[in-house]
Scaffold this active site. Structure first.
Site, PDB file in Angstrom:
ATOM      1  N   ASP A  80      -8.234  71.968  92.543  1.00 30.21           N
ATOM      2  CA  ASP A  80      -7.324  73.048  92.913  1.00 30.21           C
ATOM      3  C   ASP A  80      -5.913  72.483  92.942  1.00 30.21           C
ATOM      4  O   ASP A  80      -5.713  71.277  93.164  1.00 30.21           O
ATOM      5  CB  ASP A  80      -7.684  73.622  94.293  1.00 30.21           C
ATOM      6  N   VAL A 107      -3.004  73.097  86.681  1.00 34.42           N
ATOM      7  CA  VAL A 107      -3.341  73.207  85.263  1.00 34.42           C
ATOM      8  C   VAL A 107      -2.206  73.801  84.439  1.00 34.42           C
ATOM      9  O   VAL A 107      -2.327  73.896  83.209  1.00 34.42           O
ATOM     10  CB  VAL A 107      -4.627  74.030  85.056  1.00 34.42           C
ATOM     11  N   ASN A 133     -11.901  78.826  86.754  1.00 29.57           N
ATOM     12  CA  ASN A 133     -11.657  79.952  87.657  1.00 29.57           C
ATOM     13  C   ASN A 133     -10.187  79.973  88.052  1.00 29.57           C
ATOM     14  O   ASN A 133      -9.843  79.939  89.218  1.00 29.57           O
ATOM     15  CB  ASN A 133     -12.539  79.819  88.903  1.00 29.57           C
ATOM     16  N   SER A 183     -12.082  88.919  83.897  1.00 26.84           N
ATOM     17  CA  SER A 183     -11.868  90.161  84.646  1.00 26.84           C
ATOM     18  C   SER A 183     -12.203  91.331  83.743  1.00 26.84           C
ATOM     19  O   SER A 183     -12.077  91.231  82.511  1.00 26.84           O
ATOM     20  CB  SER A 183     -10.402  90.259  85.097  1.00 26.84           C
ATOM     21  N   TYR A 196      -1.431  89.871  82.002  1.00 31.46           N
ATOM     22  CA  TYR A 196      -2.706  89.510  82.631  1.00 31.46           C
ATOM     23  C   TYR A 196      -3.870  90.049  81.808  1.00 31.46           C
ATOM     24  O   TYR A 196      -4.815  89.310  81.479  1.00 31.46           O
ATOM     25  CB  TYR A 196      -2.755  90.072  84.055  1.00 31.46           C
ATOM     26  N   LYS A 200      -6.669  87.743  79.695  1.00 31.50           N
ATOM     27  CA  LYS A 200      -8.097  87.790  79.983  1.00 31.50           C
ATOM     28  C   LYS A 200      -8.893  88.201  78.746  1.00 31.50           C
ATOM     29  O   LYS A 200      -9.997  87.698  78.506  1.00 31.50           O
ATOM     30  CB  LYS A 200      -8.372  88.745  81.143  1.00 31.50           C
ATOM     31  N   THR A 231     -12.012  89.883  97.729  1.00 28.92           N
ATOM     32  CA  THR A 231     -11.693  88.470  97.863  1.00 28.92           C
ATOM     33  C   THR A 231     -10.273  88.365  98.416  1.00 28.92           C
ATOM     34  O   THR A 231      -9.552  89.360  98.485  1.00 28.92           O
ATOM     35  CB  THR A 231     -11.761  87.772  96.496  1.00 28.92           C
TER      36      THR A 231
END
Length: 290
Positions: A80, A107, A133, A183, A196, A200, A231
């Site tokens: 992370d 990353v 993820n 997603s 976004y 994806k 989440t």
């Protein structure tokens, strides 16, 4: 309406797996797995610890996968960008007598990707699995999307995944598995963030190519595409777009991070040994029914 139907409350999860309460069954015994994005952001609201009164804490996809995979017998490298968050995940795994360690890596910076993969491989003594993820969103509608925002989101949501796979492929054991977390925004306009959604969707194409390159060594690559999930990031998205919480989900509720994790577990395990290059939607019916 029957008495059973009248008593059925679809607003909360009902099964141990959905709540992270099911015991492990050894489905990943002996596996060595790197989970990129295994920490967790805070939900940032006063009820961030509740799915419903008395029902477990809200959990992100990455932390749920890390805990579940360790519970199922894997040794997990939790990567992370925030070391403290990765350390917290590792601590939770340790409380269940699982095996894990943390790696700090952002990353968005290619050199850190190579170091992360090499560190995980060396400390695990090999790599049998990889979970990607990581994802960010920015820019509402085309009007609010600048070239700089587009490039940054693509760097995190797509380039990072390509570079991680590039670094990992020579190190992965034959028969290894790769799982991309995407997603349903890849399949239908869902966020009003064009970059976004585009990133994806492109991730699915990248997965198919990775599956193609991995076929000679029986390395499988698949995608899990979550829908409306409760989440920490999901709650943040709802604060920014309150109408999200009113989405008409066929199964009557938002999903949990555990439900994403169990889908990823299937694709990581030998139970999916004949599955590669596929997309598994975990969305309560949003793409297939609604």
């Amino acid at each position: 309406m029957t008495e059973a139907a009248a008593e059925l409350d679809r607003s909360v999860p009902r099964y141990p797996e959905s709540l992270g309460q099911a015991p492990g069954c050894g489905r990943l015994r002996g596996r060595r797995i790197l989970i990129v994005g295994g920490g967790q952001r805070a939900a940032g609201d006063p009820v961030e610890g509740e799915l419903a009164p008395g029902i477990l804490a809200v959990i992100g996809n990455g932390r749920a996968m890390s805990l579940l995979f360790a519970r199922e017998g894997a040794t997990v490298a939790v990567a992370d960008r925030e070391k403290a968050s990765a350390d917290e995940t590792v601590g939770l795994i340790g409380q269940e007598q699982g095996r894990a360690f943390a790696i700090e890596a952002n990353v968005a910076h290619p050199p850190q990707i190579e170091r992360m993969v090499a560190d995980a491989h060396d400390r695990l003594g090999g790599l049998d699995g990889l979970v990607l993820n990581v994802g960010i969103g920015a820019g509402m509608n085309l009007e609010g999307t600048t070239a700089e925002l587009w490039d940054h989101v693509m760097a995190v949501n797509l380039r990072a995944h390509m570079l991680t796979c590039k670094a990992a492929m020579p190190l992965l054991a034959d028969g290894a598995a790769i799982v991309f977390i995407s997603s349903i925004a890849a399949l239908k306009p869902a966020t009003r963030m064009p970059v976004y959604d585009a990133s994806k969707s492109a991730l699915h194409a990248l997965c198919r190519h990775v599956a193609l390159e991995g076929e000679r060594r029986l390395i499988r690559a698949n995608v899990v595409a979550p829908g409306l999930m409760d989440t920490p990031l999901g709650r943040s998205a709802t604060r920014g777009r309150p109408g999200r919480a009113k989405t008409n989900v066929p199964l009557g509720r938002q999903g949990t991070g555990w439900e994403t994790a169990y889908s990823a577990l299937f694709l990581m395990s030998n139970e999916s040994a004949y599955v590669t290059g596929q997309v598994l939607c975990v969305d309560g019916g949003l793409t297939g029914v609604r």
